[in-house]
Structures are given as C-alpha cells and as structure tokens.
Design an enzyme around this catalytic site. Structure first.
Site, PDB file in Angstrom:
ATOM      1  CG  ASP A 202     -13.755 -24.588   3.723  1.00 36.81           C
ATOM      2  OD1 ASP A 202     -14.044 -23.734   4.580  1.00 36.81           O
ATOM      3  OD2 ASP A 202     -13.250 -25.698   4.004  1.00 36.81           O
ATOM      4  CD  GLU A 270     -11.843 -20.264   5.433  1.00 35.02           C
ATOM      5  OE1 GLU A 270     -12.099 -20.099   6.635  1.00 35.02           O
ATOM      6  OE2 GLU A 270     -11.963 -21.373   4.862  1.00 35.02           O
TER       7      GLU A 270
END
Length: 538
Positions: A202, A270
């Site tokens: 993330d 990401e």
C-alpha cells in the site's frame, strides 16, 4: 508449492476485499473462512494468485488500512489458523497468496504509537514523524492529507505535531529510523514464514518523507488531475515533491526484496502519484533487486482510455520503465468500478477484458469485475467510508465499489451472508450473480475465464515483449513476441466500426472464443464496435 521466482511475471492476480467477499459466520462481514469457502470458484477463473486486502488487527477507522497489530488477525476476520487455512487451501488449488501490507503508517492505537507519543525520550520516540511547531504555533510545513486538510496533527502529550498523510488516526512511521525498518522487515518475515507468497504494498511511494520537512510547491491548475484524489480535494493543489517519492526509499525496497528473495515471494507496489506515477513505477521495478511489479493510476482514471491514450501510456512505460514491470488494473477497492466509470456497454467490457490480458505486464482483476458489476449507489445514511462522508455529495467515497459479492439471486443479500451485510447489496447486482452467470453460456464471467486461459496458453501474451504500440483512429494495435511465437493484437476501443489491414506476413486468426475478427474476402479486417483481432504469425 515449488519455488518459482518468476511466477509473478505475466501473472493474473485476483483482488479480494475480505469484508465483502463471503461471510462464513453470519455476522454480516466477510472473513477468511469465507474466502476458503470460495477458493474453488477463484481457481475456476484460472488466476495465478489472490491479493487479500488487510485483515490485521485494526480499529477499522479506514477498514483495515489502519493497523494496530501487524502480526495478528482481527477477530472480525477470524484467526491466524483461518489464515493458515486460506494458504493451505489456495496452495492445494495451485493459487498463490499475496497479502496487503500497509507499511507507511499505523493506527494511532498501535502500541508503537502509544509509546512514541508518551514523551520525547522513550525508546520509540523517533518511530513516527514528529516535529515542533513553527514559532507561531502552526504546523511545520504546508503538507496536506489525502483525506483533506493539513497532514499534521497536534499532540498535547509531546507538544509536537505528528505527520499523517491519510486520516488523523493513521500516523506515519518514520522510515529514517533504522529500528522502524527492522521492525517492518520482521513483519514481512512473519507472514512469509506462514506461507505467504508475496505482498501488495500500500502507498509504496509514501514510505519516506523529506528529512528537512520542506514545503511542497504549488501545482499549476493546468497540471492537476483527479487520479489520486477527487477534484474537490485541495491535495490536488500541490506538487508533492517532499512529502513522498524520496530517493532514500529505494534503499528500503532493496532490503525488503532481499528478505523476500529466499522465499520466491513477489510484491506489487501501489504508486500513488498523479504526475510521476509511471516514472516512479520504473524506478521501483528496475533491475533484480527492487520490487517485481508496481501499478500506477493511468488506467484507474475517470475517463475511458481512447486508442491514443492507451498508446501514450504504454509509450511512457517503454520510455520511463523499460527495465521495469507494470501490473495493470481497471478497477480496485479505491475507485469507481470501471463499467460505470467509463459507461461501458457489455461488448466494451468484453473488449477491455481481452485487452488487459494482452498487455505487457501482469494483471489485477477486482472481485466482481468478472461479473461486470457496476458501481453501487450507496445512500448517505449507509455510508461507511470516512473519505466519502468527508466530501459528500461531490465525492461519494469508495463504498460503491466495496459492496458485497453476489453469489446467487435468491435473496437481497445475494448469498453473501445470512445477516444484514455491513454494506447493502445493490439490487441491480442480484441478477448478475455468479450462479446466474454460470448458467448463461454467453455471460461475461465465462469471457473472463476464456481471456485468462488464452493469456496463459500463449507465452507471447503472458511474458513476451511488445513492439511499439500504435493507434489508427479508434483502433490500438501491437504485436507481442516470445521466442518463435508472435501474436498480432488489435482492439477497436469505440462503438464505431473500423476497417484495418493486418501487417505484412502470414497470419492465422486465433482467439475465436474471444470474438476475434477474421479477414474478409478483400483481405481487410472489418472490426465491429468494441471488437478485437488476434492473429498468430506463421
């Protein structure tokens, strides 16, 4: 499962949002044993791996992306033994398991933060990003939070500000502190030792901040876009030069790769950046000592990609990430589902499913994408997402793409749960359930299976190189090559028919199961609306 360090290259990864996949215990919330129950279905899709969004201990202010214990399962989702059952079952079915590691920040209820905020001299006092105020008492710089407002929160205990790039309850870890890096590498080891095959990382470009805390410069209005944050968010008014994307991050990523390497594990990062996403993707995946894959937000953007836009994006990848590896997605848990976002008719959904399976890189598909689920319209009183609540009604948040998976059409809960679900099941989703589509030969679900199988059966598509992608009108075309296999791919990304010529050479039509066009009597291709052409060089 045997170690294959290149398993990720060209892989198809199925993203599971566990709260909304399958409830096994009747509390209205999906859980790990629900995933175990549905793994045979996932295996039937032909995917290589699953990515499970966070299931760690959490106060759930951001639905698991605010972690209070990295090495335990929140009781909402089950137990460590349930996670082991996911891994064991998936591996028996030939599916690898990737988990969502949220390393840039924790919950403010994490014991690390409780100790860090106690005073300025404790052992973890430097584990988070703390700063004295300016002489006038205001925050140390102008950095903004993605969720709106300043990225700094005053803490009365230390009489300092702490950094939070997201919610106030999500303080940022200080990656300039060696002990923080060691602790997070230990987290990775913990899950790898439990059989995890890799990670989705993330906000991978948020790990490091500028140690000097310099102000971000303003971003000219003409350069702003809403790929990362909605247009109503002032976050778009800055060029985030210092609050993220720091070069020191590469050193940590090399350390993480070294931890993963003996396990044959892979990571997909990401990259959250509206201006430099592809460039950062190239930096973070270059060579053999950084991350294997990253994804940026170019195809998660609001506007349907035209042929020219697809060519532009892939050309930038060739230029900025020539030594790297992309992972493409059209939908995920953070954006409006792409059939709604791009207003796609069924034929277009099939075409885009075929297109993504032919692009160089790996692929992520999001639960329900294979059913063609549109974005659900969630009423304000049912909203759970703090992002949507903050910016309603101009931005409705992320709940519309997070509503429960629909397995059958027998009741309003769609086979997801016997209890009232945490988010309502959209009534328009019920007739699109797995059960309904399994019984319909022409359903989109079967097209996804065929497209995934087609990719896997042709090395040129899964691991091959591509030539320079080009566009002619509404048609995007390119060739993929691996060894002696060369495949020509053309996609009409519009509802307007197009005539097209195959390149010189001998070509045999393939991909009939995907609706691939054949040459006509005059030797030309006539591509109907949203039609594809796939041909093998012979």
């Amino acid at each position: 499962m045997a170690i294959d360090k290149d398993w990720w290259r060209g892989a198809v990864i199925y993203q599971i949002y566990p709260r909304s996949y399958q409830d096994s215990n009747g509390d209205g919330i999906g859980d790990l044993l629900g995933i175990v129950q549905r793994l045979p279905y996932i295996a039937s899709l032909g995917v290589d791996a699953i990515w499970i969004s966070p299931f760690f201990m959490s106060p759930m202010k951001d639905f698991g992306y605010d972690v209070s214990d990295y090495c335990d399962v929140d009781p909402m989702f089950g137990s460590i033994a349930d996670f082991d059952a996911v891994v064991d079952t998936a591996h028996r079915l030939g599916i690898r398991v990737m988990i969502d590691l949220v390393l840039s920040h924790t919950s403010d209820q994490h014991p690390w933060f409780a100790e860090s905020r106690a005073d300025r001299t404790n052992d973890k006092s430097n584990w988070y990003v703390w700063s004295d105020p300016k002489p006038d008492g205001t925050p140390p710089n102008n950095w903004l939070s993605i969720f709106g407002g300043s990225a700094w929160q005053w803490d009365a205990r230390r009489e300092q500000y702490y950094l939070h790039n997201f919610l106030v309850s999500q303080p940022d870890l200080n990656f300039h502190e060696p002990q923080v890096q060691e602790a997070l590498l230990d987290v990775a080891r913990f899950w790898l030792n439990r059989g995890c095959d890799g990670f989705r990382l993330d906000t991978i470009n948020f790990y490091m901040h500028d140690a000097q805390l310099r102000d971000n410069p303003p971003l000219p209005k003409e350069k702003r876009n809403a790929n990362i944050a909605p247009s109503v968010n002032p976050y778009n008014h800055q060029e985030h030069l210092y609050s993220k994307n720091q070069p020191e991050n590469l050193d940590f990523l090399r350390r993480l790769r070294a931890v993963m390497e003996p396990y044959g594990a892979a990571a997909v990062g990401e990259v959250g950046d509206a201006q430099r996403g592809l460039e950062i993707m190239g930096q973070y995946t270059a060579g053999d000592d950084l991350m294997q894959m990253c994804y940026a937000f170019e195809f998660l953007a609001a506007d349907q990609p035209t042929a020219a836009r697809i060519v532009d994006v892939m050309g930038q990848v060739d230029e900025k990430a020539a030594d790297g590896w992309a992972c493409w997605a059209f939908s995920n848990h953070d954006v409006v589902r792409h059939p709604t976002r791009w207003n796609l008719p069924p034929a277009a959904q099939r075409m885009f499913a075929s297109l993504i399976m032919c692009l160089r890189g790996s692929v992520c598909i999001y639960q329900g994408e294979e059913l063609g689920l549109p974005e659900a319209d969630v009423a304000f009183e049912d909203l759970q997402d703090p992002y949507g609540i903050q910016f309603w009604p101009e931005f409705k948040g992320r709940d519309g793409c997070r509503t429960p998976m629909v397995w059958d059409s027998d009741n309003q809960n769609g086979g997801f749960s016997d209890a009232r679900p945490w988010l309502p099941v959209a009534s328009e989703h019920l007739h699109m359930s797995v059960k309904a589509q399994e019984d319909e030969p022409g359903a989109l679900l079967h097209h996804y299976r065929k497209a995934i199988a087609f990719r896997h059966s042709h090395p040129a598509l899964s691991i091959g190189e591509h030539d320079r992608m080009q566009a002619k009108g509404d048609v995007v075309y390119f060739t993929r090559t691996a060894g002696a296999q060369t495949i020509f791919c053309a996609f009409n990304v519009s509802e307007t028919p197009s005539d097209f010529d195959l390149p010189e050479g001998n070509w045999t039509p393939i991909g009939a199961e995907l609706g691939s066009a054949h040459t006509s009597a005059d030797g030309r291709l006539h591509l109907g609306p949203w039609q594809v052409c796939l041909a093998l060089k012979t």
